[in-house]
Design an enzyme around this catalytic site. Structure first.
Site, PDB file in Angstrom:
ATOM      1  N   ASP A 257       0.843  -1.193   0.000  1.00  0.00           N
ATOM      2  CA  ASP A 257       0.000   0.000   0.000  1.00  0.00           C
ATOM      3  C   ASP A 257       0.876   1.240   0.000  1.00  0.00           C
ATOM      4  OD1 ASP A 257      -1.921   1.916   0.250  1.00  0.00           O
ATOM      5  OD2 ASP A 257      -2.528   1.388   2.302  1.00  0.00           O
ATOM      6  N   LYS A 264       1.578   7.927   0.480  1.00  0.00           N
ATOM      7  CA  LYS A 264       1.990   7.960   1.879  1.00  0.00           C
ATOM      8  C   LYS A 264       3.391   8.560   1.993  1.00  0.00           C
ATOM      9  CE  LYS A 264      -0.356   3.721   3.481  1.00  0.00           C
ATOM     10  NZ  LYS A 264      -1.253   4.311   4.478  1.00  0.00           N
ATOM     11  N   ARG A 338     -10.978  -0.555   1.763  1.00  0.00           N
ATOM     12  CA  ARG A 338     -12.446  -0.636   1.763  1.00  0.00           C
ATOM     13  C   ARG A 338     -12.973  -0.787   0.338  1.00  0.00           C
ATOM     14  NH1 ARG A 338     -12.850   5.063   4.759  1.00  0.00           N
ATOM     15  NH2 ARG A 338     -10.806   4.322   5.456  1.00  0.00           N
TER      16      ARG A 338
HETATM   17  N1  BES Z   1      -3.354   0.148   5.223  1.00  0.00           N
HETATM   18  C1  BES Z   1      -3.732   1.424   5.709  1.00  0.00           C
HETATM   19  C2  BES Z   1      -4.037   1.398   7.222  1.00  0.00           C
HETATM   20  C3  BES Z   1      -2.878   1.095   8.143  1.00  0.00           C
HETATM   21  C4  BES Z   1      -2.186   2.135   8.733  1.00  0.00           C
HETATM   22  C5  BES Z   1      -2.544  -0.199   8.463  1.00  0.00           C
HETATM   23  C6  BES Z   1      -1.149   1.851   9.607  1.00  0.00           C
HETATM   24  C7  BES Z   1      -1.506  -0.482   9.318  1.00  0.00           C
HETATM   25  C8  BES Z   1      -0.814   0.533   9.905  1.00  0.00           C
HETATM   26  C9  BES Z   1      -4.980   1.917   4.990  1.00  0.00           C
HETATM   27  O1  BES Z   1      -5.095   1.539   3.667  1.00  0.00           O
HETATM   28  C10 BES Z   1      -4.938   3.409   5.008  1.00  0.00           C
HETATM   29  O2  BES Z   1      -4.058   3.944   4.404  1.00  0.00           O
HETATM   30  N2  BES Z   1      -5.878   4.022   5.713  1.00  0.00           N
HETATM   31  C11 BES Z   1      -5.943   5.441   5.818  1.00  0.00           C
HETATM   32  C12 BES Z   1      -7.381   5.844   5.631  1.00  0.00           C
HETATM   33  C13 BES Z   1      -7.584   7.301   5.403  1.00  0.00           C
HETATM   34  C14 BES Z   1      -6.975   7.718   4.055  1.00  0.00           C
HETATM   35  C15 BES Z   1      -9.057   7.614   5.410  1.00  0.00           C
HETATM   36  C16 BES Z   1      -5.425   5.827   7.196  1.00  0.00           C
HETATM   37  O3  BES Z   1      -5.619   5.085   8.148  1.00  0.00           O
HETATM   38  O4  BES Z   1      -4.788   6.891   7.284  1.00  0.00           O
HETATM   39 ZN    ZN Z   2      -4.148  -0.208   3.132  1.00  0.00          ZN
HETATM   40 MN    MN Z   3      -4.091   2.855   2.341  1.00  0.00          MN
END
Ligand code: BES
Ligand code: ZN
Ligand code: MN
Length: 486
Positions: A257, A264, A338
């Site tokens: 990801d 990120k 999601r």
């Molecule tokens: N895979 C991440 C969530 C995650 C964060 C898992 C840290 C493990 C450790 C997910 O896809 C993500 O990036 N979520 C975002 C959502 C936001 C953009 C609404 C997040 O948590 O910042």
């Molecule tokens: Zn993710």
């Molecule tokens: Mn993500």
């Protein structure tokens, strides 16, 4: 590592290390027996407070000359009244981690005489899975598991079950620890095919063409930025009555990801090879459930994509056509899990399941809310969530329910599509994510387990090296047992 059972008295074992347990409130019977044979050294170390019996304490004692073993490990089991499956699992795992840090050929486990079979099974699973850590890519291994361990006080059946459970947890851990160069949708699907082959499970793998034919527009949009094609893996285990609705286990399998165009920062991306932990967990669970021959029907579905950046990446403002027919407005390409699950949950509905559990490293917000070691539970059906909670209470894996008030659902409504893929701000982010998922499960009882925290450990623990933990495999097995018929 070979694992066998023994009925021998503790004095008859010859090998390198004897592992015995002790409680904060007293030595276990095997520790007591051994203590008598070695002239009371353990008791004296307890008196001097060198041994306290606190959970996961490891004390090494050199056995007296002429004794049939060279060393004794005394493992803390905590207070007797606190003993549960988690303690048993951790205690044996702690011992196995310590054994693997040294060169040990043969070790024997005499943790306690009087544990019921559930505790024994968990302990054996702990010892088996703990020796598989982050050594995968090292030429010089830091962990060297003993070539043989013998286990006292377990029937052949309990031994077999403990080993099967431990091997399944090891599979989950190693899939998560392997890097994204190595595990991507196609190779994950190959690993699933190996599991299916070995356990005589039915497997279906949907490639990009099939996913297109099946209108999985939401999953495919996430996959588009990567040169690695997506897969959807469906594994079926029919251990229950013919025609009985299966338990559906759905896993987020984002093999890397990057965040996509909502890229990120480096710090947040470092561990994102582990964003497929949900998929690895459901694969581990169905491997265990089938090996244990639990009389229940289970289907595991893994949504596998890589979230990358390219000239053809999906974009902010895009409207996606999900398999369910609902349209989705994309306002953040990093909320990709999601989007993958929206389509996989819809495919799960085709299986006419009795209930669905999905596992996903879905949100950082869940880690903010509950910390690194506790998973978040969110549901559309309190009774079904209660069932999951009870399973987690039995295994001792930490899970805590978060509320699904309708107000949170308002936040995923879109001005121009049926739903949008983020809430209105950061607050309650774990719940708004779950509210989005709820849009795709219809009326089927469903519980979402956000494992973003507990699936991956930043720091090593006494019972588990850093990295993948195998969290929730044991609880899913327990959940399947609770649904079992016959
Ligand atoms: N895979 C991440 C969530 C995650 C964060 C898992 C840290 C493990 C450790 C997910 O896809 C993500 O990036 N979520 C975002 C959502 C936001 C953009 C609404 C997040 O948590 O910042
Ligand atoms: Zn993710
Ligand atoms: Mn993500």
């Amino acid at each position: 590592m070979k694992v066998t059972g023994t009925e021998h008295k503790i004095s008859d074992f010859s090998g390198d290390v004897l592992v015995v347990g002790t409680y904060e409130d007293g030595l276990s019977p095997p520790a007591n027996q051994l203590d008598n044979q070695i002239g009371g050294s353990i008791t004296r170390l307890v008196e001097s407070s060198d041994i306290t019996g606190k959970a996961n304490e490891v004390t090494t004692i050199l056995a007296p000359g002429g004794f049939a073993v060279t060393r004794i490990y005394v493992i803390g089991l905590g207070k007797k009244e606190d003993l549960n499956q988690q303690r048993a699992y951790e205690a044996a795992a702690t011992a196995a981690v310590s054994l693997s840090a040294k060169k040990v050929e043969k070790a024997a486990f005499y943790l306690d005489d009087f544990w019921p079979s559930e505790l024994m099974e968990q302990a054996i699973a702990g010892a088996v899975s703990a020796v598989n850590g982050q050594d995968i890519y090292r030429k010089e291994k830091k962990q060297t598991p003993p070539s043989e361990i013998v286990w006292n006080g377990a029937t052949p059946e309990v031994l077999e079950h403990g080993i099967a459970l431990g091997n399944a947890i090891s599979l989950t851990r190693s899939l998560v620890n392997r890097c994204a160069n190595d595990i991507y949708p196609a190779t994950f699907a190959e690993e699933a095919a190996v599991v299916a082959e070995n356990h005589d499970l039915n497997i279906e793998v949907w490639d990009k063409a099939k996913l297109t034919e099946e209108n999985c527009g939401s999953l495919l949009a996430v996959a588009r930025g990567s040169v690695k094609d997506p897969r959807l893996v469906i594994v079926r285990y029919n251990g229950g009555k013919k025609g009985e609705p299966p338990l559906a286990l759905v896993g987020k399998g984002v093999t890397f990801d990057s965040g996509g165009l909502s890229l990120k920062p480096s710090d947040g991306m470092i561990t994102m090879k582990a964003d497929m932990a949900g998929a690895a967990t459901v694969l581990g669970a169905i491997k265990a459930i089938s090996a244990l021959k639990i009389p229940v029907n289970v289907v595991a579905l893994c949504g596998l994509v890589e979230n990358m950046v390219s000239g053809d990446s999906y974009k902010l403002g895009d409207i996606l056509h999900s398999r369910s027919g609902k349209t989705i407005e994309v306002l953040n390409t990093d909320a990709e899990g999601r989007l993958v699950l929206a389509d996989v949950l819809n495919v799960a509905l085709d299986e006419k399941p009795m209930a669905i559990v999905d596992l996903a490293t879905l949100t950082g917000a869940c880690v903010v809310a509950l910390g690194m070691d506790t998973a978040g539970l969110m549901t559309n059906e309190p009774d079904w969530c209660h069932e999951v909670e009870q399973a987690a209470l039995t295994t001792g894996e930490k899970m805590w329910q978060l509320p699904m008030y309708p107000e949170f659902g308002e936040q995923v409504k879109s001005q121009i599509a049926d739903v949008k893929n983020v809430g209105d701000g950061r607050w309650g982010g774990a719940i708004t994510a779950a509210k989005f998922l709820e849009e795709f499960v219809d009326e089927t009882p469903w519980t979402h387990i956000d494992i973003a925290g507990p699936s991956f450990a930043e720091k090593p623990k006494p019972y588990c090296g850093g990295g993948a933990t195998g969290f929730a495999v044991r609880t899913l097995v327990e959940l399947a047992r609770r649904q079992a018929t016959r």
